[in-house]
Design an enzyme around this catalytic site. Structure first.
Site, mmCIF file in Angstrom:
data_model
loop_
_atom_site.group_PDB
_atom_site.id
_atom_site.type_symbol
_atom_site.label_atom_id
_atom_site.label_comp_id
_atom_site.label_asym_id
_atom_site.label_seq_id
_atom_site.Cartn_x
_atom_site.Cartn_y
_atom_site.Cartn_z
ATOM 1 N N ASP A 1 0.828 -1.212 0.000
ATOM 2 C CA ASP A 1 0.000 0.000 0.000
ATOM 3 C C ASP A 1 0.863 1.264 0.000
ATOM 4 O OD1 ASP A 1 -2.767 0.541 -0.315
ATOM 5 O OD2 ASP A 1 -2.767 1.545 1.621
ATOM 6 N N GLU B 1 -9.291 -3.199 -6.542
ATOM 7 C CA GLU B 1 -9.212 -3.245 -5.077
ATOM 8 C C GLU B 1 -9.279 -4.696 -4.576
ATOM 9 O OE1 GLU B 1 -8.644 -0.889 -2.765
ATOM 10 O OE2 GLU B 1 -8.559 0.801 -4.150
#
Ligand code: HMH
Length: 220
Positions: free
Chosen positions: A47, A210
């Site tokens: 991330d 996602e």
């Protein structure tokens, strides 16, 4: 056209993919306290790479807002996003050192590379502001939806992870996502059919990206 209803309609039309993105097993494992630290660390490292790529994307959306928006407050909302991204990057570094994650040594996995390439395609000047802001709202709101569920009273999120999930689950972030949703809906309300179709396609592509991103936390 009723812009205010459009995003709700999309969420309903793509309910299965929306739920896969916002109730992913990784997030559910955080919520019930069974997440293992290797998954968390993998997510953290990937991330960080994603968020670094998110900076130029947000800058491109801001530039489009400055040039194309009929409402000056869009720029303020996006500037707030830039400020919190600045804070987020320092937070990632602090958190990584706490968990012994070497941010410099991480290579982006395939799903991350693909997602970042998709962001790059959305930065092109020919991509409409309406399409770009819709993508931006969708990306932020998947995290908001996912992580706010980890903060509910009934959740069992480990104390040492609370700070992480508060970043995206707190009320302020929720209000920011609402503001982005409002901008997207206002723009969609006056957009051409072509632009609306493109924006819906981008919304679905964000959800798929996602899901693949969360999947990475389980490793190869
Ligand atoms: C993959 N999606 C991903 N990472 C993030 N940090 C966000 C959304 C929200 O900013």
């Amino acid at each position: 056209r009723e812009g205010a209803r459009m995003i709700d309609t999309w969420i309903n039309n793509h309910r299965q993919m929306y739920d896969r993105a916002t109730r992913h097993p990784f997030v559910l494992s955080v919520r019930d306290g069974t997440v293992d630290s290797s998954s968390f660390k993998r997510w953290l490292g990937q991330d960080y790479i994603f968020v670094r790529q998110f900076v130029p994307f947000l800058a491109s959306v801001l530039l489009k807002a400055c040039r194309e928006s009929e409402d000056q407050s869009d720029v303020e909302v996006l500037l707030g996003g830039i400020a919190s991204l600045h804070d987020e990057l320092s937070w990632f570094k602090k958190e990584a050192s706490k968990w012994d994650v070497m941010l410099n040594a991480i290579t982006p996995q395939k799903a991350n590379q693909d997602y970042c390439r998709f962001l790059e395609s959305l930065m092109l000047p020919e991509v409409d502001y309406t399409v770009a802001i819709t993508a931006f709202w969708a990306i932020e709101s998947v995290y908001q939806k996912s992580f706010s569920s980890c903060l509910e009273a009934s959740s069992n999120t480990p104390a040492e992870l609370m700070e992480t999930f508060q970043r995206w689950g707190n009320d302020g972030f929720g209000q920011y996502c609402c503001a982005l949703c409002g901008i997207a809906e206002r723009r969609l309300g006056t957009a051409s059919e072509d632009v609306v179709t493109m924006a819906e396609g981008v919304f679905v592509r964000v959800l798929e990206s996602e899901v693949r991103f969360w999947d990475m936390s389980y490793g190869e």
